[in-house]
Write a protein that holds these residues in place. Structure first.
Motif, PDB file in Angstrom:
ATOM      1  N   PRO A   1       0.807  -1.226   0.000  1.00  0.00           N
ATOM      2  CA  PRO A   1       0.000   0.000   0.000  1.00  0.00           C
ATOM      3  C   PRO A   1       0.838   1.273   0.000  1.00  0.00           C
ATOM      4  O   PRO A   1       0.410   2.305  -0.524  1.00  0.00           O
ATOM      5  N   GLN A   2       2.041   1.209   0.583  1.00  0.00           N
ATOM      6  CA  GLN A   2       2.910   2.380   0.544  1.00  0.00           C
ATOM      7  C   GLN A   2       3.394   2.641  -0.882  1.00  0.00           C
ATOM      8  O   GLN A   2       3.485   3.798  -1.315  1.00  0.00           O
ATOM      9  N   ILE A   3       3.695   1.559  -1.611  1.00  0.00           N
ATOM     10  CA  ILE A   3       4.093   1.722  -3.009  1.00  0.00           C
ATOM     11  C   ILE A   3       2.923   2.286  -3.820  1.00  0.00           C
ATOM     12  O   ILE A   3       3.092   3.195  -4.643  1.00  0.00           O
ATOM     13  N   VAL A   4       1.730   1.743  -3.578  1.00  0.00           N
ATOM     14  CA  VAL A   4       0.546   2.256  -4.277  1.00  0.00           C
ATOM     15  C   VAL A   4       0.339   3.727  -3.945  1.00  0.00           C
ATOM     16  O   VAL A   4       0.083   4.552  -4.839  1.00  0.00           O
ATOM     17  N   ALA A   5       0.450   4.078  -2.670  1.00  0.00           N
ATOM     18  CA  ALA A   5       0.273   5.479  -2.267  1.00  0.00           C
ATOM     19  C   ALA A   5       1.308   6.374  -2.922  1.00  0.00           C
ATOM     20  O   ALA A   5       0.998   7.467  -3.409  1.00  0.00           O
ATOM     21  N   ALA A   6       2.556   5.917  -2.932  1.00  0.00           N
ATOM     22  CA  ALA A   6       3.627   6.729  -3.497  1.00  0.00           C
ATOM     23  C   ALA A   6       3.486   6.905  -5.004  1.00  0.00           C
ATOM     24  O   ALA A   6       3.939   7.903  -5.557  1.00  0.00           O
ATOM     25  N   THR A   7       2.850   5.915  -5.670  1.00  0.00           N
ATOM     26  CA  THR A   7       2.737   6.001  -7.123  1.00  0.00           C
ATOM     27  C   THR A   7       1.477   6.713  -7.584  1.00  0.00           C
ATOM     28  O   THR A   7       1.474   7.339  -8.645  1.00  0.00           O
ATOM     29  N   ILE A   8       0.385   6.648  -6.798  1.00  0.00           N
ATOM     30  CA  ILE A   8      -0.861   7.250  -7.284  1.00  0.00           C
ATOM     31  C   ILE A   8      -1.268   8.530  -6.558  1.00  0.00           C
ATOM     32  O   ILE A   8      -1.987   9.347  -7.141  1.00  0.00           O
ATOM     33  N   LEU A   9      -0.809   8.728  -5.319  1.00  0.00           N
ATOM     34  CA  LEU A   9      -1.255   9.919  -4.595  1.00  0.00           C
ATOM     35  C   LEU A   9      -0.747  11.195  -5.262  1.00  0.00           C
ATOM     36  O   LEU A   9      -1.484  12.178  -5.374  1.00  0.00           O
ATOM     37  N   GLY A  10       0.525  11.190  -5.680  1.00  0.00           N
ATOM     38  CA  GLY A  10       1.044  12.367  -6.375  1.00  0.00           C
ATOM     39  C   GLY A  10       0.255  12.644  -7.642  1.00  0.00           C
ATOM     40  O   GLY A  10      -0.068  13.802  -7.957  1.00  0.00           O
ATOM     41  N   PHE A  11      -0.078  11.580  -8.379  1.00  0.00           N
ATOM     42  CA  PHE A  11      -0.883  11.709  -9.597  1.00  0.00           C
ATOM     43  C   PHE A  11      -2.267  12.270  -9.282  1.00  0.00           C
ATOM     44  O   PHE A  11      -2.756  13.204  -9.947  1.00  0.00           O
ATOM     45  N   LEU A  12      -2.935  11.728  -8.254  1.00  0.00           N
ATOM     46  CA  LEU A  12      -4.273  12.194  -7.899  1.00  0.00           C
ATOM     47  C   LEU A  12      -4.270  13.638  -7.428  1.00  0.00           C
ATOM     48  O   LEU A  12      -5.125  14.440  -7.829  1.00  0.00           O
ATOM     49  N   VAL A  13      -3.308  13.974  -6.573  1.00  0.00           N
ATOM     50  CA  VAL A  13      -3.238  15.340  -6.055  1.00  0.00           C
ATOM     51  C   VAL A  13      -2.997  16.343  -7.184  1.00  0.00           C
ATOM     52  O   VAL A  13      -3.593  17.427  -7.220  1.00  0.00           O
ATOM     53  N   LYS A  14      -2.143  15.965  -8.116  1.00  0.00           N
ATOM     54  CA  LYS A  14      -1.809  16.873  -9.223  1.00  0.00           C
ATOM     55  C   LYS A  14      -2.941  16.986 -10.240  1.00  0.00           C
ATOM     56  O   LYS A  14      -3.308  18.094 -10.660  1.00  0.00           O
ATOM     57  N   GLU A  15      -3.514  15.839 -10.644  1.00  0.00           N
ATOM     58  CA  GLU A  15      -4.475  15.830 -11.746  1.00  0.00           C
ATOM     59  C   GLU A  15      -5.905  16.149 -11.320  1.00  0.00           C
ATOM     60  O   GLU A  15      -6.676  16.693 -12.124  1.00  0.00           O
ATOM     61  N   PHE A  16      -6.282  15.810 -10.091  1.00  0.00           N
ATOM     62  CA  PHE A  16      -7.676  15.947  -9.690  1.00  0.00           C
ATOM     63  C   PHE A  16      -7.907  16.948  -8.561  1.00  0.00           C
ATOM     64  O   PHE A  16      -9.034  17.407  -8.374  1.00  0.00           O
ATOM     65  N   PHE A  17      -6.876  17.271  -7.804  1.00  0.00           N
ATOM     66  CA  PHE A  17      -7.077  18.119  -6.627  1.00  0.00           C
ATOM     67  C   PHE A  17      -6.235  19.391  -6.646  1.00  0.00           C
ATOM     68  O   PHE A  17      -5.988  19.988  -5.587  1.00  0.00           O
ATOM     69  N   GLY A  18      -5.780  19.789  -7.837  1.00  0.00           N
ATOM     70  CA  GLY A  18      -5.100  21.077  -7.975  1.00  0.00           C
ATOM     71  C   GLY A  18      -3.869  21.229  -7.107  1.00  0.00           C
ATOM     72  O   GLY A  18      -3.622  22.323  -6.586  1.00  0.00           O
ATOM     73  N   ASN A  19      -3.104  20.142  -6.918  1.00  0.00           N
ATOM     74  CA  ASN A  19      -1.905  20.178  -6.071  1.00  0.00           C
ATOM     75  C   ASN A  19      -2.214  20.624  -4.641  1.00  0.00           C
ATOM     76  O   ASN A  19      -1.416  21.311  -4.003  1.00  0.00           O
ATOM     77  N   GLU A  20      -3.380  20.212  -4.124  1.00  0.00           N
ATOM     78  CA  GLU A  20      -3.771  20.506  -2.738  1.00  0.00           C
ATOM     79  C   GLU A  20      -3.597  19.237  -1.911  1.00  0.00           C
ATOM     80  O   GLU A  20      -4.456  18.343  -1.934  1.00  0.00           O
ATOM     81  N   PRO A  21      -2.507  19.113  -1.153  1.00  0.00           N
ATOM     82  CA  PRO A  21      -2.207  17.860  -0.435  1.00  0.00           C
ATOM     83  C   PRO A  21      -3.230  17.465   0.619  1.00  0.00           C
ATOM     84  O   PRO A  21      -3.275  16.308   1.020  1.00  0.00           O
ATOM     85  N   ILE A  22      -4.070  18.409   1.057  1.00  0.00           N
ATOM     86  CA  ILE A  22      -5.042  18.087   2.091  1.00  0.00           C
ATOM     87  C   ILE A  22      -5.979  16.968   1.635  1.00  0.00           C
ATOM     88  O   ILE A  22      -6.454  16.158   2.436  1.00  0.00           O
ATOM     89  N   TYR A  23      -6.206  16.870   0.306  1.00  0.00           N
ATOM     90  CA  TYR A  23      -7.109  15.836  -0.191  1.00  0.00           C
ATOM     91  C   TYR A  23      -6.503  14.440  -0.059  1.00  0.00           C
ATOM     92  O   TYR A  23      -7.229  13.441  -0.004  1.00  0.00           O
TER      93      TYR A  23
END
Length: 506
Positions: A453-475
């Motif tokens: 899950p850490q690998i999954v988080a490291a690979t997709i969270l940056g993508f999600l935050v950038k593409e869907f949440f306007g680079n807002e890490p709170i999401y």
């Protein structure tokens, strides 16, 4: 023939090394994103830089577990690994805050996490080896207590150095502040000394004694027989490996042709490689080849049922934790304090407050470590773990709605309750399902469901935050909160058999 009950102080001594291990983890978790950002990392790059830690654990822990199951020296079975890992970890802690560039820091993180894993993995098996089942919940809770205490002090060190001793918490651009440097130096010393205490103050049963205990335990004997029977699954192993390889190759191609975020390669190329390893192992077994490689790969398919069910609980729990460790600094500085200037006093004060937040959740974990077993005895391990994880999820979600320092600390209370449970109850539920001759190995494999899950988080969270949440890490913290609640719900489906000890039947 049964293992004897250990005294409180014997369990204390065998768990004391976790105090040092958690010093290392606390400093790493609370300060690595800060170090990366100081050395020039962009917010969307931070998860991929963190990938070193889980990838290292994925490789190191089952290998260390496999060999520690087969080790016997003057220091015992697990303690040689404690010692080697502690020496290497302490050296890495001294090097990390002096990294001159971002990639040096990322490489040092890799080395440091590998070393910490060498020490940490056998500690879980150590409890299973030395304690009778009726004392294992206490043993893992003792580890949770030391993890909490070590993490409290370790997380608080930069704040202490700045506010108690006047050490600067700011520095020129690209330079790690002195408060962080001195925190890592102290952590390196404490790590080594705490592990040395356990190495020289603890004893271990010999492999022959452990085999005799297992022979006398009918439930463990049944588990051993099931694992032997499952050695025949060569065709199944090849098919699983082939499927993993196809999925990994297919999605890697999609990432390439659609020009998606490159970090996704890590997840799917990793799946491709794992599938190839499964197929190679199956073909070697077909030729009657039996070695460390084939055993390590094959026994992943032979996990007890309770371990497979707990895997999903661990996956969503640790996905949530990793989102918190990666993004809390950026979420708090940006969403709560509205600053992203790493050279400003406001940013560094907010970053220091994150270390206080981490101190609070670890302090709560230490405080409730011995209360969870009491609740579990009156209800069940499953119900207790479910409540704790839901409290943690609500704590992470609440950060989105907060705007003051005290509120942030209150949010960490729920996280602390979840943390205490994550560090103890799943291991107590699992340990009764494992034979002693594979205790280290399966505890290492269990780490997969922390690492993946850490690998999954490291690979997709940056993508999600950038593409869907306007680079807002709170999401990312909101996603983590809902993930932890899901883990709590999944706990209720775990099926374990409680073995009755002879002493309890009389």
């Amino acid at each position: 023939m049964q293992k004897r009950n250990l005294s409180f102080w014997e369990i204390w001594n065998m768990s004391f090394g976790f105090l040092g291990i958690q010093f290392g983890f606390a400093l790493q978790n609370a300060n690595t994103s800060r170090i990366f950002e100081t050395l020039g990392a962009q917010v969307e790059d931070i998860p991929i830089l963190w990938i070193a830690a889980p990838v290292t654990g994925l490789i190191v822990q089952p290998i260390v577990g496999y060999f520690s199951d087969r080790t016997w020296t003057k220091l015992g079975r697990r303690r040689p690994y404690f010692l080697v890992g502690a020496i290497l970890s302490s050296l890495a802690l001294f090097i990390m805050p002096n990294s001159p560039t971002l990639w040096v820091a990322a490489g040092t993180l890799w080395i440091m996490d590998a070393s910490i894993n060498i020490s940490m993995e056998p500690f879980r098996a150590f409890v299973g080896d030395n304690l009778p089942e009726r004392q294992r919940t206490l043993g893992f809770s003792m580890q949770s207590f030391f993890i909490g205490i070590g993490a409290v002090v370790g997380s608080l060190l930069p704040y202490m150095f700045t506010n108690w001793f006047g050490v600067s918490n700011t520095a020129a651009e690209g330079i790690i502040p002195d408060s962080v440097k001195w925190s890592f130096y102290v952590g390196g010393v404490v790590f080594l000394l705490a592990v040395l205490w356990t190495v020289f103050k603890s004893k271990e049963y010999s492999p022959e004694e452990l085999a005799a205990f297992d022979k006398a335990d009918k439930a463990i004997s049944t588990i051993n027989d099931e694992i032997v029977d499952k050695q025949k699954n060569i065709k199944s192993q090849f098919k699983i490996g082939f499927g993993m390889s196809v999925i990994g190759a297919l999605f890697s191609g999609i990432i390439y042709f659609e020009d998606l975020t490159k970090e996704l390669y890590i997840l799917f190329i990793g799946l491709l490689i794992a599938g190839i390893l499964f197929m190679i192992a199956s073909q070697l077994r077909k030729k009657q080849v039996r070695n460390g490689f084939t055993v390590i790969i094959t026994d992943m398919l032979n996990m007890p049922r309770a371990m497979k069910q707990l895997a999903w609980v661990q996956f969503f729990s640790w996905f949530a934790l990793f989102s918190m460790w990666i993004y809390t600094t950026q979420a708090v500085t940006g969403h709560v304090f509205n600053t992203s200037d790493t050279t400003s006093e406001l940013y560094n004060d907010a970053a220091d407050w994150v270390t206080v937040m981490f101190t609070v959740y670890n302090g709560v974990a230490a405080a409730v470590a011995f209360l969870l077993p009491v609740l579990a005895r009156r209800t069940s391990n499953k119900f207790t773990h479910m409540l704790a994880l839901c409290a943690g999820g609500l704590g992470l979600i609440s950060i989105y709605f907060l705007s003051d320092k005290i509120g942030l600390l209150l949010a960490m209370v729920g996280v602390g309750i979840a943390w205490a449970s994550i560090l103890s109850i799943p291991y107590a539920m699992l340990s009764g399902s494992l034979p002693s001759n594979k205790m280290g190995y399966y505890m290492g494999v269990f780490n997969f469901f922390i690492v993946i899950p850490q690998i999954v988080a490291a690979t997709i969270l940056g993508f999600l935050v950038k593409e869907f949440f306007g680079n807002e890490p709170i999401y990312a913290l909101l996603i983590g909160g809902f993930s932890m609640i899901l883990a709590g719900i999944l706990t209720l489906r775990v099926q374990t058999q409680r073995k009755i000890n002879i002493s309890e039947q009389n």
